[in-house]
Design an enzyme around this catalytic site. Sequence first.
Site, mmCIF file in Angstrom:
data_model
loop_
_atom_site.group_PDB
_atom_site.id
_atom_site.type_symbol
_atom_site.label_atom_id
_atom_site.label_comp_id
_atom_site.label_asym_id
_atom_site.label_seq_id
_atom_site.Cartn_x
_atom_site.Cartn_y
_atom_site.Cartn_z
ATOM 1 N N HIS A 1 41.708 39.856 49.209
ATOM 2 C CA HIS A 1 42.312 40.197 47.737
ATOM 3 C C HIS A 1 43.377 39.293 47.591
ATOM 4 O O HIS A 1 44.022 38.923 48.423
ATOM 5 C CB HIS A 1 42.418 41.587 47.820
ATOM 6 N N TYR B 1 45.494 48.443 50.833
ATOM 7 C CA TYR B 1 45.125 47.252 51.784
ATOM 8 C C TYR B 1 45.679 47.369 53.175
ATOM 9 O O TYR B 1 46.675 48.433 53.339
ATOM 10 C CB TYR B 1 45.759 45.977 51.454
ATOM 11 N N HIS C 1 36.751 39.683 47.820
ATOM 12 C CA HIS C 1 36.448 40.917 46.793
ATOM 13 C C HIS C 1 35.186 40.518 45.808
ATOM 14 O O HIS C 1 34.310 41.469 45.736
ATOM 15 C CB HIS C 1 37.659 41.277 45.918
ATOM 16 N N LYS D 1 35.697 40.280 38.600
ATOM 17 C CA LYS D 1 36.877 39.751 38.567
ATOM 18 C C LYS D 1 36.989 38.726 39.596
ATOM 19 O O LYS D 1 36.081 38.384 40.348
ATOM 20 C CB LYS D 1 38.090 40.853 38.856
ATOM 21 N N CYS E 1 39.170 37.984 41.869
ATOM 22 C CA CYS E 1 39.734 38.159 43.086
ATOM 23 C C CYS E 1 38.924 37.632 44.261
ATOM 24 O O CYS E 1 37.687 38.122 44.217
ATOM 25 C CB CYS E 1 40.290 39.733 43.144
HETATM 26 ZN ZN ZN Z 1 40.749 42.476 44.885
#
Ligand code: ZN
Length: 140
Positions: A13, A42, A118, A126, A128
């Site tokens: 991420h 995380y 991700h 997204k 990411c």
């Molecule tokens: Zn992420």
Amino acid sequence: MSKLKEVKYLVVHCTATKLSQRVSVEDIDRWHKAQGWSGIGYHWYVDRDGHIFPGRSEHQTGAHVKGYNHCSIGICYEGGINEQGQPADTRTPAQKAALLFIIKDLKQSYPNAIILGHHDFPNVHKSCPCFDARKEYAVL
Ligand SMILES: [Zn+2]
């Protein structure tokens, strides 16, 4: 928090912040608590200087990828947005080296885990982590 039993994925991420904005591991912990979570979601954090910080314990289920938290470890790096506000691979050389180091180390602990970004998971709309983690770490 539940125990993490099986690690099928190592998920990369970014903080989705500009490099001009410093983000500490404490900031993330605070943001995630504000979301109602038990703290940083995380397991590992790599700042732009290449410092590696532990987040949530690897024995605990994280909060970073919907539907897959029970079977994954989350690694986040600082950045991912350029100064124009666009998703971009903003990783510094020190950060790239640190990410490689921590991901290699995790891969030794969890040899069967697949390394993904991700956005490689279904229904993630997204950018990411703003680079192709699957491709970059395919050799590990
Ligand atoms: Zn992420």
